[in-house]
Design a protein around this motif. Structure first.
Motif, PDB file in Angstrom:
ATOM      1  N   UNK A 162      21.223   0.835  -0.798  1.00 50.46           N
ATOM      2  CA  UNK A 162      22.583   0.450  -1.206  1.00 50.46           C
ATOM      3  C   UNK A 162      23.501   0.050  -0.038  1.00 50.46           C
ATOM      4  N   UNK A 163      22.971   0.041   1.181  1.00 47.42           N
ATOM      5  CA  UNK A 163      23.777  -0.422   2.320  1.00 47.42           C
ATOM      6  C   UNK A 163      23.401  -1.866   2.654  1.00 47.42           C
ATOM      7  N   UNK A 164      24.384  -2.592   3.190  1.00 44.94           N
ATOM      8  CA  UNK A 164      24.136  -3.973   3.580  1.00 44.94           C
ATOM      9  C   UNK A 164      23.203  -4.027   4.796  1.00 44.94           C
ATOM     10  N   UNK A 187      15.923  -0.078  -1.067  1.00 46.23           N
ATOM     11  CA  UNK A 187      15.238   1.177  -0.731  1.00 46.23           C
ATOM     12  C   UNK A 187      15.651   1.579   0.691  1.00 46.23           C
ATOM     13  N   UNK A 188      15.274   2.788   1.097  1.00 50.93           N
ATOM     14  CA  UNK A 188      15.524   3.244   2.470  1.00 50.93           C
ATOM     15  C   UNK A 188      14.215   3.284   3.236  1.00 50.93           C
ATOM     16  N   UNK A 219      10.345   8.050  -3.891  1.00 53.61           N
ATOM     17  CA  UNK A 219      10.887   8.282  -5.237  1.00 53.61           C
ATOM     18  C   UNK A 219      12.021   7.306  -5.546  1.00 53.61           C
ATOM     19  N   UNK A 220      12.563   6.654  -4.500  1.00 49.67           N
ATOM     20  CA  UNK A 220      13.616   5.648  -4.740  1.00 49.67           C
ATOM     21  C   UNK A 220      13.109   4.485  -5.587  1.00 49.67           C
ATOM     22  N   UNK A 221      11.807   4.257  -5.552  1.00 46.36           N
ATOM     23  CA  UNK A 221      11.228   3.163  -6.347  1.00 46.36           C
ATOM     24  C   UNK A 221      11.481   3.385  -7.845  1.00 46.36           C
ATOM     25  N   UNK A 270       0.866  -1.174   0.000  1.00 42.36           N
ATOM     26  CA  UNK A 270       0.000   0.000   0.000  1.00 42.36           C
ATOM     27  C   UNK A 270       0.896   1.214   0.000  1.00 42.36           C
ATOM     28  N   UNK A 271       0.303   2.382   0.151  1.00 41.19           N
ATOM     29  CA  UNK A 271       1.100   3.597   0.050  1.00 41.19           C
ATOM     30  C   UNK A 271       2.321   3.531   0.947  1.00 41.19           C
ATOM     31  N   UNK A 272       3.493   3.660   0.326  1.00 43.34           N
ATOM     32  CA  UNK A 272       4.744   3.788   1.071  1.00 43.34           C
ATOM     33  C   UNK A 272       5.180   2.551   1.849  1.00 43.34           C
ATOM     34  N   UNK A 273       4.494   1.431   1.657  1.00 45.80           N
ATOM     35  CA  UNK A 273       4.930   0.212   2.343  1.00 45.80           C
ATOM     36  C   UNK A 273       5.263  -0.855   1.292  1.00 45.80           C
TER      37      UNK A 273
END
Lengths: 126, 360
Positions: A55-57, A74-75, A110-112, A21-24
Motif C-alpha cells: 500500500x506504499x508508493x 505486497x511487501x 499471507x498478503x497474497x 515460485x515459493x515466496x517470489x
C-alpha cells in the motif's frame, strides 16, 4: 474491453501479481491500467535490493499526459527490476502482462490472500 | 451543461478518449498521442478545434478599437492578414492570447481560447464606450478544423479549391465550399505548415469526412498540446494567465511598445520594460530521464526559484524538456537548475525554449 488473465492476482490499484515460485512474485500493471494511461513514456522504478511496503508508493508510470503512482500490492525485497522498460517503456502498452516491473521476495506471503482474483478484478476494471 | 462540437458523434464513432475541456467535451486521443503527434510532424493530421471562440468586432471604428484592445498592430495590418497577440488588463497581464483577422477597417475577427470566451466578450464590451463598434460573439455558430503537417498543402487545396495553396503564413481568404463562404487561413498551433478553416457546423462535418476519406489522420487535443509545446507556443492557463505579462512570458515581439499606438495595458508594460521583469519563462532540459510537469517546483541549489509551466518527455526529441517561470537572476542559458519530481531533485539546465523548429 481490456484483458484480464485467469492465473494472476490483482490489486485495487490495477497491478497484477504472478507467483513464480515459493515466496517470489512478479509485479506489473494491468491491461486496463495501460489502456487508461495511453502511450507510456517512462517507468520510474526503485532498485534491486530496496524494500517495498504493501500500500506504499514505490514508483510511477508516466504517460504523455500524466504521472500515475505505483502502489505496492505486497511487501518484500526487490530481487530484480525489469531494465528493459527503461529503454522501451512502450512494452507496457504492447503487452502489460509480459512487461513485469519488479521481481519481489515476499516478506509475508499471507498478503497474497488480500489480493483479488481475475473474476473479482474484472468487476472493478470495466 | 457540457457543450459538444458538431463532430461529437464522429469522435465517439472513432473510439476517441473524450475529456472535458473548457465547457466542452473534446477528443484527447483517437489512437495514441505519440502516433498522432508523429503524424502531424511527418505527414498531416486534422484537429476538431470547434471549441475555439470567434468574436467579431464590427462598425466604423472596428480596426481602431481592435488595435486599442490588442497588444499587436492592427492599424497597419493589411486586409486579409492575421496578427498574433494579447488582450491585456490595464495592469499589463494577459486576458487572453488570440489571432486577430483583419477582414476590413470595419470588421475584425478575434479567435480566442475556449476557456476564455465569456471573459473576453465581457472584457471587450466593457471597453466600447469611446468607440463606435459592436461586439458579436459568433462562437456557437462557428465550427473550426485545423489541418496541420508538411503534407497539409498536398491535401486541402484539392478539396477546397480557391487557390489556397498560395496563401502566405498569417493570411486568410474567403472561399466558396459546399455552397458556403468559409474562411481559410494559413495558421496553426503545431509548429508545422497548415491551415485553419472556419465554417458552419454542417460544412465542417462534410469537410471532416472528406479529409478522413483522403487518409488524413484525426488528431486529439493531447497531441495538440505536445506539438505546440515543442514549438514553444504558449498555452493560456500555463505560460499565460491573468497574473502574467507578455514580457514575463517572453513574448515582447507581439507587443507594439515601439509604436506610438496606445493600447490597454501599455502604461504598465512600459514601466515593466523600464524596470525589468522579476521573473521570466525559460526553457529547461533535464539531464536524467524523467518527466517534468506543470506546477513542479524549480530549484537553484536549495532555493526555490520558480515552477514548470509545461513539461514533457518530448516526443520529437526524446528528451525531458520544460518551459518554466523562474526568477530573473537564473534565466541565463546553461544555468544549472533542478526540477523536483516526486520528492527528488533532477538536475538540468536553462536552454533556448524553441525545442523544435521545422525545416523550411
Amino acid at each position: 474491453m481490456s484483458k484480464v488473465l485467469k492465473d494472476l492476482l490483482y490489486s485495487d490499484d490495477h497491478e497484477w501479481v504472478k507467483k513464480t515460485k515459493d515466496n517470489v512474485v512478479l509485479v506489473g500493471i494491468t491491461d486496463f491500467a495501460q489502456s487508461q494511461l495511453g502511450s507510456i513514456v517512462f517507468v520510474d522504478l526503485p532498485e534491486a535490493g530496496d524494500d517495498i511496503e504493501k500500500d506504499e508508493e514505490f514508483g510511477a508510470v508516466e504517460s504523455v499526459k500524466a504521472a500515475s503512482d505505483l502502489i505496492a500490492p505486497v511487501s518484500g525485497e526487490i530481487m530484480e527490476v525489469n531494465d528493459d522498460l527503461v529503454g522501451e517503456p512502450e512494452l507496457v502498452n504492447e503487452n502489460a502482462y509480459e512487461a513485469w516491473f519488479l521481481k519481489v521476495k515476499l516478506s509475508d506471503s499471507s498478503e497474497l490472500d488480500d489480493l483479488l482474483s481475475a473474476e473479482e478484478y474484472e468487476d472493478i476494471s470495466e | 451543461m457540457q457543450k459538444k462540437t458538431c463532430l461529437y458523434d464522429r469522435h465517439k464513432a472513432l473510439g476517441a478518449t473524450m475529456e472535458p475541456f473548457a465547457d466542452f467535451i473534446m477528443p484527447i486521443r483517437y489512437t495514441s498521442i505519440k502516433e498522432e503527434h508523429e503524424a502531424v510532424r511527418n505527414h498531416v493530421g486534422v484537429f476538431d478545434v470547434s471549441h475555439m471562440g470567434e468574436i467579431k468586432i464590427l462598425g466604423p471604428q472596428a480596426a481602431k478599437y481592435a488595435d486599442f484592445m490588442f497588444s499587436n498592430d492592427i492599424i497597419n495590418l493589411k486586409e486579409n492578414h492575421i496578427a498574433y497577440g494579447f488582450m491585456l488588463h490595464e495592469t499589463g497581464t494577459v486576458v487572453d492570447d488570440l489571432l486577430a483577422y483583419k477582414i476590413s477597417e470595419h470588421e475584425v475577427l478575434f479567435v480566442v481560447n475556449a476557456a476564455n470566451i465569456e471573459k473576453d466578450y465581457l472584457h471587450l464590451v466593457d471597453h466600447t464606450d469611446d468607440f463606435d463598434v459592436r461586439i458579436r460573439n459568433e462562437s456557437d455558430q462557428t465550427s473550426q478544423l485545423a489541418i496541420q503537417g508538411p503534407e497539409a498543402n498536398d491535401v486541402l487545396p484539392d478539396i477546397i479549391g480557391g487557390s489556397i495553396e498560395s496563401l502566405k503564413p498569417f493570411t486568410f481568404k474567403d472561399v466558396r465550399y459546399e455552397g458556403e463562404m468559409i474562411i481559410v487561413s494559413r495558421t496553426g498551433y503545431t509548429g508545422e505548415d497548415g491551415f485553419e478553416v472556419y465554417a458552419s457546423r454542417g460544412t465542417i462535418r462534410t469537410l471532416w469526412e472528406v479529409l478522413l476519406e483522403k487518409g488524413v489522420k484525426p488528431v486529439g487535443l493531447g497531441a495538440r498540446d505536445t506539438l505546440r509545446f515543442e514549438a514553444s507556443l504558449p498555452l493560456y492557463g500555463n505560460e499565460l494567465t491573468d497574473e502574467i505579462t507578455p514580457l514575463e512570458a517572453g513574448f515582447s515581439m507581439f507587443v507594439k511598445l515601439d509604436s506610438n499606438q496606445d493600447f490597454l495595458g501599455r502604461e504598465a508594460l512600459e514601466k515593466q520594460k523600464k524596470n525589468g521583469v522579476e521573473h521570466r519563462i525559460v526553457g529547461i532540459e533535464l539531464e536524467k530521464r524523467a518527466v517534468p510537469r506543470h506546477g513542479y517546483p524549480v530549484y537553484k541549489d536549495d532555493e526555490k526559484i520558480g515552477y514548470v509551466t509545461t513539461g514533457y518527455l518530448s516526443i520529437t526529441l526524446g528528451k525531458p524538456i520544460a518551459m518554466a517561470m523562474v526568477e530573473k537572476p537564473h534565466t541565463n542559458k546553461k544555468t544549472a537548475v533542478d526540477v523536483e519530481i516526486r520528492g527528488r531533485r533532477i538536475p538540468g539546465f536553462v536552454r533556448k525554449r524553441t525545442f523544435y523548429k521545422r525545416k523550411k
